[in-house]
Design a protein around this motif. Structure first.
Motif, PDB file in Angstrom:
ATOM      1  N   LEU A   1       2.489   4.066  -6.524  1.00 16.02           N
ATOM      2  CA  LEU A   1       3.589   4.189  -5.517  1.00 16.02           C
ATOM      3  C   LEU A   1       4.254   5.446  -5.849  1.00 16.02           C
ATOM      4  O   LEU A   1       5.039   5.429  -6.935  1.00 16.02           O
ATOM      5  CB  LEU A   1       4.514   3.134  -5.021  1.00 16.02           C
ATOM      6  CG  LEU A   1       3.863   2.049  -4.608  1.00 16.02           C
ATOM      7  CD1 LEU A   1       4.660   0.944  -4.166  1.00 16.02           C
ATOM      8  CD2 LEU A   1       3.025   2.238  -3.191  1.00 16.02           C
ATOM      9  N   GLU A   2       4.128   6.813  -5.345  1.00 20.39           N
ATOM     10  CA  GLU A   2       4.825   7.803  -5.953  1.00 20.39           C
ATOM     11  C   GLU A   2       6.133   8.076  -5.339  1.00 20.39           C
ATOM     12  O   GLU A   2       6.581   7.889  -4.090  1.00 20.39           O
ATOM     13  CB  GLU A   2       4.055   9.111  -5.612  1.00 20.39           C
ATOM     14  CG  GLU A   2       2.735   9.249  -6.241  1.00 20.39           C
ATOM     15  CD  GLU A   2       3.042   9.665  -7.712  1.00 20.39           C
ATOM     16  OE1 GLU A   2       3.981  10.017  -8.275  1.00 20.39           O
ATOM     17  OE2 GLU A   2       1.930   9.514  -8.426  1.00 20.39           O
TER      18      GLU A   2
ATOM     19  N   GLU B   1      10.175  -1.874   0.963  1.00 21.63           N
ATOM     20  CA  GLU B   1      11.633  -1.896   1.462  1.00 21.63           C
ATOM     21  C   GLU B   1      12.637  -3.156   1.538  1.00 21.63           C
ATOM     22  O   GLU B   1      13.660  -3.331   1.541  1.00 21.63           O
ATOM     23  CB  GLU B   1      11.650  -0.905   2.850  1.00 21.63           C
ATOM     24  CG  GLU B   1      11.563   0.445   2.577  1.00 21.63           C
ATOM     25  CD  GLU B   1      11.561   1.295   3.974  1.00 21.63           C
ATOM     26  OE1 GLU B   1      11.894   0.494   4.891  1.00 21.63           O
ATOM     27  OE2 GLU B   1      11.470   2.587   3.762  1.00 21.63           O
TER      28      GLU B   1
ATOM     29  N   ASN C   1      15.084   6.626  -2.819  1.00 20.49           N
ATOM     30  CA  ASN C   1      13.525   6.643  -2.351  1.00 20.49           C
ATOM     31  C   ASN C   1      13.735   5.466  -1.221  1.00 20.49           C
ATOM     32  O   ASN C   1      12.480   5.053  -0.896  1.00 20.49           O
ATOM     33  CB  ASN C   1      12.652   6.334  -3.338  1.00 20.49           C
ATOM     34  CG  ASN C   1      12.210   7.738  -4.055  1.00 20.49           C
ATOM     35  OD1 ASN C   1      11.413   8.312  -3.695  1.00 20.49           O
ATOM     36  ND2 ASN C   1      13.051   8.123  -5.061  1.00 20.49           N
TER      37      ASN C   1
ATOM     38  N   ILE D   1      -2.212   0.094  -7.416  1.00 20.42           N
ATOM     39  CA  ILE D   1      -1.689   0.851  -6.456  1.00 20.42           C
ATOM     40  C   ILE D   1      -0.451   1.689  -6.781  1.00 20.42           C
ATOM     41  O   ILE D   1       0.502   1.019  -7.118  1.00 20.42           O
ATOM     42  CB  ILE D   1      -1.295   0.274  -5.256  1.00 20.42           C
ATOM     43  CG1 ILE D   1      -2.587  -0.267  -4.417  1.00 20.42           C
ATOM     44  CG2 ILE D   1      -0.662   1.110  -4.144  1.00 20.42           C
ATOM     45  CD1 ILE D   1      -3.545   0.495  -3.787  1.00 20.42           C
TER      46      ILE D   1
ATOM     47  N   ARG E   1       0.743  -1.139  -0.026  1.00 16.97           N
ATOM     48  CA  ARG E   1      -0.077   0.016   0.060  1.00 16.97           C
ATOM     49  C   ARG E   1       0.880   1.234  -0.162  1.00 16.97           C
ATOM     50  O   ARG E   1       0.550   2.311  -0.315  1.00 16.97           O
ATOM     51  CB  ARG E   1      -0.931  -0.048   1.205  1.00 16.97           C
ATOM     52  CG  ARG E   1      -2.095  -0.896   1.234  1.00 16.97           C
ATOM     53  CD  ARG E   1      -2.795  -0.805   0.040  1.00 16.97           C
ATOM     54  NE  ARG E   1      -4.141  -1.814  -0.289  1.00 16.97           N
ATOM     55  CZ  ARG E   1      -3.857  -3.092  -0.488  1.00 16.97           C
ATOM     56  NH1 ARG E   1      -2.795  -3.348  -1.405  1.00 16.97           N
ATOM     57  NH2 ARG E   1      -4.913  -4.102  -0.871  1.00 16.97           N
ATOM     58  N   THR E   2       2.116   1.193   0.589  1.00 13.92           N
ATOM     59  CA  THR E   2       3.037   2.508   0.573  1.00 13.92           C
ATOM     60  C   THR E   2       4.346   2.098   0.038  1.00 13.92           C
ATOM     61  O   THR E   2       4.782   0.937   0.145  1.00 13.92           O
ATOM     62  CB  THR E   2       2.759   2.648   2.073  1.00 13.92           C
ATOM     63  OG1 THR E   2       3.721   1.864   2.739  1.00 13.92           O
ATOM     64  CG2 THR E   2       1.739   3.055   2.604  1.00 13.92           C
ATOM     65  N   LEU E   3       5.197   3.080  -0.096  1.00  9.44           N
ATOM     66  CA  LEU E   3       6.478   2.863  -0.779  1.00  9.44           C
ATOM     67  C   LEU E   3       7.191   2.165   0.464  1.00  9.44           C
ATOM     68  O   LEU E   3       8.107   1.233   0.240  1.00  9.44           O
ATOM     69  CB  LEU E   3       7.040   4.262  -0.712  1.00  9.44           C
ATOM     70  CG  LEU E   3       8.267   4.186  -1.735  1.00  9.44           C
ATOM     71  CD1 LEU E   3       8.157   3.637  -2.944  1.00  9.44           C
ATOM     72  CD2 LEU E   3       8.811   5.477  -1.992  1.00  9.44           C
ATOM     73  N   HIS E   4       7.029   2.314   1.651  1.00 12.02           N
ATOM     74  CA  HIS E   4       7.419   1.651   2.985  1.00 12.02           C
ATOM     75  C   HIS E   4       7.454   0.115   2.737  1.00 12.02           C
ATOM     76  O   HIS E   4       8.215  -0.514   3.282  1.00 12.02           O
ATOM     77  CB  HIS E   4       7.081   2.336   4.337  1.00 12.02           C
ATOM     78  CG  HIS E   4       7.776   1.512   5.504  1.00 12.02           C
ATOM     79  ND1 HIS E   4       8.882   1.936   6.033  1.00 12.02           N
ATOM     80  CD2 HIS E   4       7.355   0.689   6.176  1.00 12.02           C
ATOM     81  CE1 HIS E   4       9.091   1.271   6.994  1.00 12.02           C
ATOM     82  NE2 HIS E   4       8.060   0.413   7.112  1.00 12.02           N
ATOM     83  N   ASP E   5       6.297  -0.168   2.329  1.00  4.08           N
ATOM     84  CA  ASP E   5       6.241  -1.825   1.962  1.00  4.08           C
ATOM     85  C   ASP E   5       7.113  -2.072   1.311  1.00  4.08           C
ATOM     86  O   ASP E   5       7.108  -3.816   1.210  1.00  4.08           O
ATOM     87  CB  ASP E   5       4.617  -2.002   1.825  1.00  4.08           C
ATOM     88  CG  ASP E   5       3.645  -1.445   2.657  1.00  4.08           C
ATOM     89  OD1 ASP E   5       3.963  -1.251   3.986  1.00  4.08           O
ATOM     90  OD2 ASP E   5       2.518  -1.166   2.268  1.00  4.08           O
TER      91      ASP E   5
END
Length: 286
Positions: free
Chosen positions: A263-264, A135, A154, A261, A129-133
């Protein structure tokens, strides 16, 4: 018949013959290392149309040897004549050393990425759902592509290869988790590597500001001017948009960006102030 008339006829014959036999200026571009350059048909038609109205004639030829981007940039900066023209993602550094024709020939599509994964990992990004996911997953890229630094800046892990073709085998072998490719590239690449255990993930897209420009060697300023003028003519008469849709509309539809989804990512290597963002007709919007 007046004497000056014969003189005029002779002059027309002489200068007309010289013009007819005038040699075209040779412009070299880097011979791609890949088996097939997924952009080349579009690039070739765009260049042909853009240069058709030029008063100067050009002959486009590949470099004698295959050449990666880093080497091509080096040759252009040094004016060796090995390479005069390159089409690639822009960076501030490249714009300082080469003549950047600031018309995004991809309308920004190169910054819209969807990933190849091995078929066993088709569900790998289902819960992202997020860029953190992202990593914990590593991406594959060619060593001298600008994307390497963009992804790393990033917070994403990147594994590199010395050649483009090697990346497909490395992904299949599990050397990294995914290979993000532009939506203008990935479908043709899927066809070319149909024998490999790779699929296109349906769940996510990465997006970062990107401009895919023509770059010209600093010692080929007249060619840069003629190419710029030709591209502007195509934009104003609608031919640029027609060519873009001819080659990319199907890929855009297949990508289904509205169902992914997105991711920017930031692109710290390209200053937005130097991009023609005020010209909405030059940019793709999903």
């Amino acid at each position: 018949m007046p004497k000056y008339f014969f003189i005029l006829i002779i002059a027309i014959f002489i200068f007309g013959s010289q013009f007819a036999h005038a040699e075209s200026t040779v412009i070299r571009y880097p011979r791609p290392a890949a088996k097939t350059d997924s952009h080349f048909d579009y690039i070739q038609e765009l260049l042909t149309e853009a240069l058709a109205a030029s008063p100067n004639k050009y002959k486009l030829l590949p470099s004698k040897a295959t050449m990666q981007q880093g080497r091509a940039v080096h040759e252009m900066k040094n004016g060796t004549g090995e390479v005069d023209l390159l089409w690639s993602m822009s960076t501030d550094e490249r714009e300082k050393s080469l003549i950047a024709i600031k018309i995004p020939i991809d309308k920004g599509l190169l910054g819209w990425r969807i990933p190849f994964v091995i078929s066993e990992n088709r569900q790998m990004f289902k819960t992202i759902r997020t860029l953190h996911d992202m990593e914990n997953y590593s991406a594959g890229q060619e060593l001298d592509w600008p994307d390497v630094k963009i992804l790393e800046s990033n917070g994403l892990k990147v594994s590199t290869a010395n050649s483009y073709e090697a990346l497909f085998s490395m992904l299949e072998a599990g050397r990294f988790d995914y290979f993000p490719r532009s939506i203008m590239e990935i479908w043709k690449e899927q066809e070319l590597h149909a024998g490999k255990n790779l699929i296109i993930s349906q769940d996510i897209a990465l997006h970062y500001p990107a401009a895919y420009y023509f770059f010209v060697a600093p010692n080929k300023r007249q060619f840069a001017l003629d190419l710029t003028n030709g591209l502007e003519i195509l934009i104003h008469n609608g031919q640029f948009e027609k060519l873009f849709l001819k080659y990319h509309q199907s890929s855009i539809q297949k990508a289904g960006l509205k169902h992914r989804i997105v991711l920017e990512l930031q692109n710290p290597f390209l200053n937005p102030a130097n991009m023609p963002l005020g010209r909405s007709e030059l940019w793709f919007k999903p």
